[in-house]
Scaffold this active site. Structure first.
Site, PDB file in Angstrom:
ATOM      1  N   LYS A 128      55.821 -96.710  57.488  1.00 38.28           N
ATOM      2  CA  LYS A 128      55.377 -95.649  57.219  1.00 38.28           C
ATOM      3  C   LYS A 128      56.422 -94.428  56.426  1.00 38.28           C
ATOM      4  O   LYS A 128      56.130 -93.445  55.917  1.00 38.28           O
ATOM      5  CB  LYS A 128      54.753 -94.796  58.478  1.00 38.28           C
ATOM      6  CG  LYS A 128      55.728 -94.416  59.511  1.00 38.28           C
ATOM      7  CD  LYS A 128      55.094 -93.693  60.484  1.00 38.28           C
ATOM      8  CE  LYS A 128      55.982 -93.451  61.774  1.00 38.28           C
ATOM      9  NZ  LYS A 128      57.184 -92.346  61.390  1.00 38.28           N
ATOM     10  N   ASP A 129      57.753 -95.085  56.608  1.00 34.86           N
ATOM     11  CA  ASP A 129      59.002 -94.560  55.951  1.00 34.86           C
ATOM     12  C   ASP A 129      59.143 -94.549  54.498  1.00 34.86           C
ATOM     13  O   ASP A 129      59.972 -94.123  53.684  1.00 34.86           O
ATOM     14  CB  ASP A 129      60.032 -94.573  56.568  1.00 34.86           C
ATOM     15  CG  ASP A 129      60.176 -94.011  58.256  1.00 34.86           C
ATOM     16  OD1 ASP A 129      59.174 -92.946  58.363  1.00 34.86           O
ATOM     17  OD2 ASP A 129      60.866 -94.349  59.088  1.00 34.86           O
TER      18      ASP A 129
ATOM     19  N   ARG B  35      51.668 -84.034  58.820  1.00 33.77           N
ATOM     20  CA  ARG B  35      50.503 -84.657  59.234  1.00 33.77           C
ATOM     21  C   ARG B  35      49.917 -84.255  60.518  1.00 33.77           C
ATOM     22  O   ARG B  35      48.965 -84.011  60.862  1.00 33.77           O
ATOM     23  CB  ARG B  35      50.394 -86.328  59.103  1.00 33.77           C
ATOM     24  CG  ARG B  35      49.101 -86.877  59.468  1.00 33.77           C
ATOM     25  CD  ARG B  35      49.430 -88.372  59.361  1.00 33.77           C
ATOM     26  NE  ARG B  35      50.514 -88.702  60.146  1.00 33.77           N
ATOM     27  CZ  ARG B  35      50.446 -89.075  61.551  1.00 33.77           C
ATOM     28  NH1 ARG B  35      49.227 -88.756  62.021  1.00 33.77           N
ATOM     29  NH2 ARG B  35      51.301 -89.323  62.298  1.00 33.77           N
ATOM     30  N   ARG B  36      50.840 -84.487  61.411  1.00 33.62           N
ATOM     31  CA  ARG B  36      50.614 -84.229  62.901  1.00 33.62           C
ATOM     32  C   ARG B  36      50.299 -82.780  63.101  1.00 33.62           C
ATOM     33  O   ARG B  36      49.476 -82.505  63.895  1.00 33.62           O
ATOM     34  CB  ARG B  36      51.849 -84.576  63.953  1.00 33.62           C
ATOM     35  CG  ARG B  36      51.817 -86.219  63.834  1.00 33.62           C
ATOM     36  CD  ARG B  36      53.269 -86.950  64.753  1.00 33.62           C
ATOM     37  NE  ARG B  36      53.022 -88.264  64.653  1.00 33.62           N
ATOM     38  CZ  ARG B  36      54.231 -88.915  64.779  1.00 33.62           C
ATOM     39  NH1 ARG B  36      55.392 -88.471  64.570  1.00 33.62           N
ATOM     40  NH2 ARG B  36      54.024 -90.118  64.867  1.00 33.62           N
TER      41      ARG B  36
ATOM     42  N   ARG C 124      63.284 -83.008  65.075  1.00 33.39           N
ATOM     43  CA  ARG C 124      63.883 -83.859  64.272  1.00 33.39           C
ATOM     44  C   ARG C 124      64.634 -84.859  65.267  1.00 33.39           C
ATOM     45  O   ARG C 124      65.098 -84.484  66.334  1.00 33.39           O
ATOM     46  CB  ARG C 124      64.549 -83.348  62.924  1.00 33.39           C
ATOM     47  CG  ARG C 124      63.603 -82.869  61.987  1.00 33.39           C
ATOM     48  CD  ARG C 124      63.018 -83.807  61.077  1.00 33.39           C
ATOM     49  NE  ARG C 124      64.005 -85.075  60.746  1.00 33.39           N
ATOM     50  CZ  ARG C 124      65.131 -84.804  59.974  1.00 33.39           C
ATOM     51  NH1 ARG C 124      65.300 -83.746  59.350  1.00 33.39           N
ATOM     52  NH2 ARG C 124      65.656 -85.884  59.724  1.00 33.39           N
TER      53      ARG C 124
ATOM     54  N   ARG D 226      64.709 -86.885  70.331  1.00 28.34           N
ATOM     55  CA  ARG D 226      63.381 -86.011  70.537  1.00 28.34           C
ATOM     56  C   ARG D 226      63.100 -85.988  71.698  1.00 28.34           C
ATOM     57  O   ARG D 226      62.492 -84.788  72.335  1.00 28.34           O
ATOM     58  CB  ARG D 226      62.320 -86.682  69.207  1.00 28.34           C
ATOM     59  CG  ARG D 226      62.388 -86.313  68.195  1.00 28.34           C
ATOM     60  CD  ARG D 226      61.514 -86.832  67.346  1.00 28.34           C
ATOM     61  NE  ARG D 226      61.416 -88.110  66.846  1.00 28.34           N
ATOM     62  CZ  ARG D 226      60.676 -89.008  66.633  1.00 28.34           C
ATOM     63  NH1 ARG D 226      59.434 -88.653  66.642  1.00 28.34           N
ATOM     64  NH2 ARG D 226      61.015 -90.249  66.576  1.00 28.34           N
TER      65      ARG D 226
ATOM     66  N   CYS E 221      55.700 -88.520  51.021  1.00 27.20           N
ATOM     67  CA  CYS E 221      55.876 -88.243  52.397  1.00 27.20           C
ATOM     68  C   CYS E 221      55.733 -86.922  52.781  1.00 27.20           C
ATOM     69  O   CYS E 221      56.064 -86.373  53.811  1.00 27.20           O
ATOM     70  CB  CYS E 221      57.322 -88.520  52.795  1.00 27.20           C
ATOM     71  SG  CYS E 221      57.663 -90.155  53.064  1.00 27.20           S
TER      72      CYS E 221
END
Length: 304
Positions: free
Chosen positions: A80-81, A125-126, A143, A149, A234
């Site tokens: 996904k990155d 997105r979240r 981050r 986190r 992204c």
């Protein structure tokens, strides 16, 4: 011909876990390997939200450079990155079998869900999907690697933070105080690992081809095609999920406004043999239903 395959990876605990998984798989098929950890720009700058850095592939660029310079032979990424367009000379060599694609909420008690609350995430997105469902909540930026986190969540007065289930499960630190966010559409290719190699490196590409998981590859390519057609990179709040059930590919995708108030979504199911352009067709449906204007709005806000 045989050689020691130098595996490039970020040096976070999760990235090293992923690289070691690929290392074990390669050694199981008789290849010699060596891990080469490097720090990425995304890991070094934890003060700025990702979208503000304006760099596509912020977590992959350092490894791309190391590969092109011949310092490593292959690189392992959370898929996904990875930008939807790879640098010239670098190709996808294997998509590993996908883990969980879910987002989960790590919380300090869920009473706040029906009241005011503060949620932490570094993902647009979240954030957009959370605000779409809980418009009275506040979302703050978060981050750092997974461990960082979790520590920040503990130290702050936030009610919860959103994580990818796969990352927590892989390094076995998924706490008990979580709930699955089954309603949240994941990032394209969430839960999948990608191994890249140089296009002209036949030895590494052949070695990695045995590791490729076809079903995962089909699904993530549809999701990434959806992302690429929407021109999300992204930076835009885009979710996409493809699943194969009884010979059919079931796809759902959505584009959200940054504040979560607008949502344009699409769902479609087709036989596997007809799924080649599914991501592109679904993205075009979104664009024709107001997505083109919404993408322009998002880009205008983020570029100012």
């Amino acid at each position: 011909m045989s050689k020691v395959i130098r595996i490039g990876t970020r040096d976070s605990e999760l990235a090293l876990w992923q690289a070691k998984t690929v290392q074990r798989a390669l050694e199981h098929t008789g290849h010699s390997t060596k891990l080469v950890p490097v720090k990425s720009t995304g890991d070094l700058n934890l003060d700025q939200p990702l979208y503000e850095m304006g760099i596509t592939g912020i977590f992959t660029k350092t490894l791309d450079v190391a590969m092109i310079k011949g310092e490593v032979d292959i690189a392992v990424h959370s898929m996904k990155d990875v930008p939807t367009a790879l640098p010239k000379g670098i190709v996808e060599a294997a998509v590993m079998k996908r883990a969980s694609n879910k987002d989960i909420l790590i919380h300090k008690g869920i009473d706040f869900l029906n009241a005011e609350g503060i949620i932490a995430t570094g993902s647009l997105r979240r954030k957009a999907q959370w605000l779409n469902k809980y418009p009275d909540h506040r979302v703050v930026d978060l981050r750092g690697n997974v461990n960082t986190r979790l520590k920040k969540l503990e130290e702050n007065n936030w009610n919860g933070a959103i994580f990818a289930a796969a990352g927590l499960e892989r390094i076995e630190i998924k706490p008990e105080n979580y709930i699955d966010l089954n309603w949240m559409i994941p990032a394209p290719a969430q839960g999948a690992m990608l191994v890249v190699a140089m296009e002209d490196d036949d030895y590494c590409r052949n070695a990695l081809s045995a590791l490729n998981h076809k079903e995962s590859e089909i699904c993530v390519h549809i999701e990434r095609e959806f992302l690429k057609t929407l021109e999300g990179g992204c930076t835009a709040p885009i979710g996409a999920l493809a699943r194969i059930l009884k010979g059919q590919v079931h796809f759902e995708g959505a584009l959200f406004s940054l504040d979560g108030k607008k949502k344009i979504d699409v769902q479609k199911a087709v036989p596997i043999e007809e799924s080649e352009n599914l991501g592109k067709l679904c993205a075009q449906t979104i664009l024709e239903n107001g997505g083109r204007e919404l993408m322009q709005e998002i880009k205008t806000v983020l570029n100012n």
